[in-house]
Design an enzyme around this catalytic site. Structure first.
Site, PDB file in Angstrom:
ATOM      1  N   SER A  29       7.827  -2.646 -27.537  1.00 21.19           N
ATOM      2  CA  SER A  29       8.388  -3.575 -26.558  1.00 21.19           C
ATOM      3  C   SER A  29       9.298  -2.829 -25.592  1.00 21.19           C
ATOM      4  O   SER A  29       9.209  -1.602 -25.473  1.00 21.19           O
ATOM      5  CB  SER A  29       9.127  -4.697 -27.289  1.00 21.19           C
ATOM      6  OG  SER A  29       9.469  -5.737 -26.393  1.00 21.19           O
ATOM      7  N   ASN A  30      10.146  -3.542 -24.868  1.00 16.80           N
ATOM      8  CA  ASN A  30      11.077  -2.922 -23.924  1.00 16.80           C
ATOM      9  C   ASN A  30      12.376  -3.724 -23.904  1.00 16.80           C
ATOM     10  O   ASN A  30      12.485  -4.753 -24.563  1.00 16.80           O
ATOM     11  CB  ASN A  30      10.428  -2.815 -22.532  1.00 16.80           C
ATOM     12  CG  ASN A  30      10.059  -4.177 -21.981  1.00 16.80           C
ATOM     13  OD1 ASN A  30      10.913  -5.018 -21.729  1.00 16.80           O
ATOM     14  ND2 ASN A  30       8.754  -4.432 -21.821  1.00 16.80           N
ATOM     15  N   HIS A  31      13.344  -3.252 -23.125  1.00 17.41           N
ATOM     16  CA  HIS A  31      14.687  -3.841 -23.136  1.00 17.41           C
ATOM     17  C   HIS A  31      14.893  -5.004 -22.170  1.00 17.41           C
ATOM     18  O   HIS A  31      16.030  -5.360 -21.894  1.00 17.41           O
ATOM     19  CB  HIS A  31      15.729  -2.762 -22.824  1.00 17.41           C
ATOM     20  CG  HIS A  31      15.999  -1.843 -23.971  1.00 17.41           C
ATOM     21  ND1 HIS A  31      16.576  -2.263 -25.136  1.00 17.41           N
ATOM     22  CD2 HIS A  31      15.750  -0.520 -24.134  1.00 17.41           C
ATOM     23  CE1 HIS A  31      16.686  -1.243 -25.969  1.00 17.41           C
ATOM     24  NE2 HIS A  31      16.184  -0.169 -25.380  1.00 17.41           N
TER      25      HIS A  31
END
Ligand code: C5P
Length: 217
Positions: A29-31
Site C-alpha cells: 500500500s502507500n501513505h
C-alpha cells in the site's frame, strides 16, 4: 449556508490508498491519508451535491451525508468507479491507486523461506482513464497529479493521455504540502486554461477546486 451551486448534481470521488493483497495477512500500500478526497467530498456536499465517496482504508471519518463505499484493492475500486461513474455528473479521482499488484495472491499465509524473496507484480488498471473512456453517460472527469518535478508538463500530458477534462497538479517536493499534510497548493489545468491556487488548508483548497470545476461544467 453556502450557495447551492451543485444542487441536483451527483459527484463521485475516489480517495485514500489502495491495498494490494499478497496473502491473507499481507498487502502492498502507500501513505495516502485520504484527507484531500474527504475535503473535496465535504466541500461538494456543502455546495449542494449528492456525493458518492469511494474510499480505501483511512483513519479519518467520512463527512456526514456522503454515500461511503469502502474498497481495498484497485480492482475493487475499478468496479465501484465504473458502477457509479455513469450515474454521476462529475467524477474526481483523488485516490492514490497502487500502480502494481501481486501477479498471484497466495491463499494461505506465505511461509518464511530463504534470504531473498522475489515478488512478481503486474500493472493495475488506470481507473480514471477507464472512467474517462466511458462511451455512454461519461461524467466530467477530474484527476490529480502529484509530481516532484516538471509539474506542468507531466500534469498536461496526464490531462491529455487519460482524456480528462481537468487536472489538479501539486508539487509534492515542497515540504508540508500535499501527501499526508493538512495543507496543499494546486495548479488546475484544463485543455485551454489554468488557475493557480496558492497554499492553504485542504478544507479551503477543496472549496476552491469544487467552485472552479462547477464554473467549467
Ligand atoms: O498516473 P498518475 O498515477 O500520476 O495519475 C494520477 C491520477 O490518476 C489521479 O487522479 C489518480 O487517482 C488516477 N489513477 C487512477 N488509477 C491508477 C493510477 C492513477 O485512477 N491506476
Amino acid at each position: 449556508e453556502q450557495p447551492q451551486i451543485l444542487a441536483g448534481k451527483t459527484i463521485t470521488i475516489t480517495a485514500g490508498p489502495t491495498r494490494e493483497p499478497l496473502d491473507p495477512v499481507r498487502f502492498i500500500s502507500n501513505h495516502s491519508s485520504g484527507k484531500m478526497g474527504y475535503a473535496l467530498a465535504q466541500a461538494a456536499l456543502e455546495l449542494g451535491a449528492q456525493v458518492n465517496l469511494i474510499s480505501g482504508p483511512v483513519t479519518i471519518k467520512a463527512p456526514a451525508g456522503v454515500n461511503l463505499i469502502n474498497i481495498e484493492s484497485a480492482e475493487q475500486l475499478l468496479n465501484e468507479a465504473l458502477n457509479y461513474a455513469p450515474q454521476s455528473d462529475v467524477f474526481i479521482g483523488c485516490a492514490a491507486v497502487a500502480d502494481y499488484r501481486a501477479a498471484n495472491v497466495a491463499d494461505q499465509k506465505m511461509k518464511k523461506q530463504g534470504d531473498e524473496l522475489t515478488l512478481t507484480l503486474v500493472k493495475n488498471p488506470d481507473i480514471i482513464a477507464a472512467v474517462a473512456a466511458i462511451k455512454n453517460n461519461r461524467p466530467y472527469t477530474v484527476g490529480f497529479a502529484a509530481e516532484t518535478q516538471n509539474v506542468e508538463s507531466y500534469a498536461k500530458s496526464k490531462l491529455k493521455n487519460k482524456n480528462l477534462d481537468m487536472i489538479c497538479a501539486n508539487d509534492v517536493s515542497k515540504s508540508g504540502l500535499g501527501f499526508n499534510s493538512d495543507h496543499n497548493a494546486l495548479t488546475l489545468y484544463w485543455h485551454d486554461e489554468s488557475v493557480e491556487l496558492p497554499a492553504t488548508s485542504k478544507t479551503q483548497i477543496a472549496h476552491q477546486v469544487i467552485e472552479q470545476l462547477a464554473k467549467h461544467l
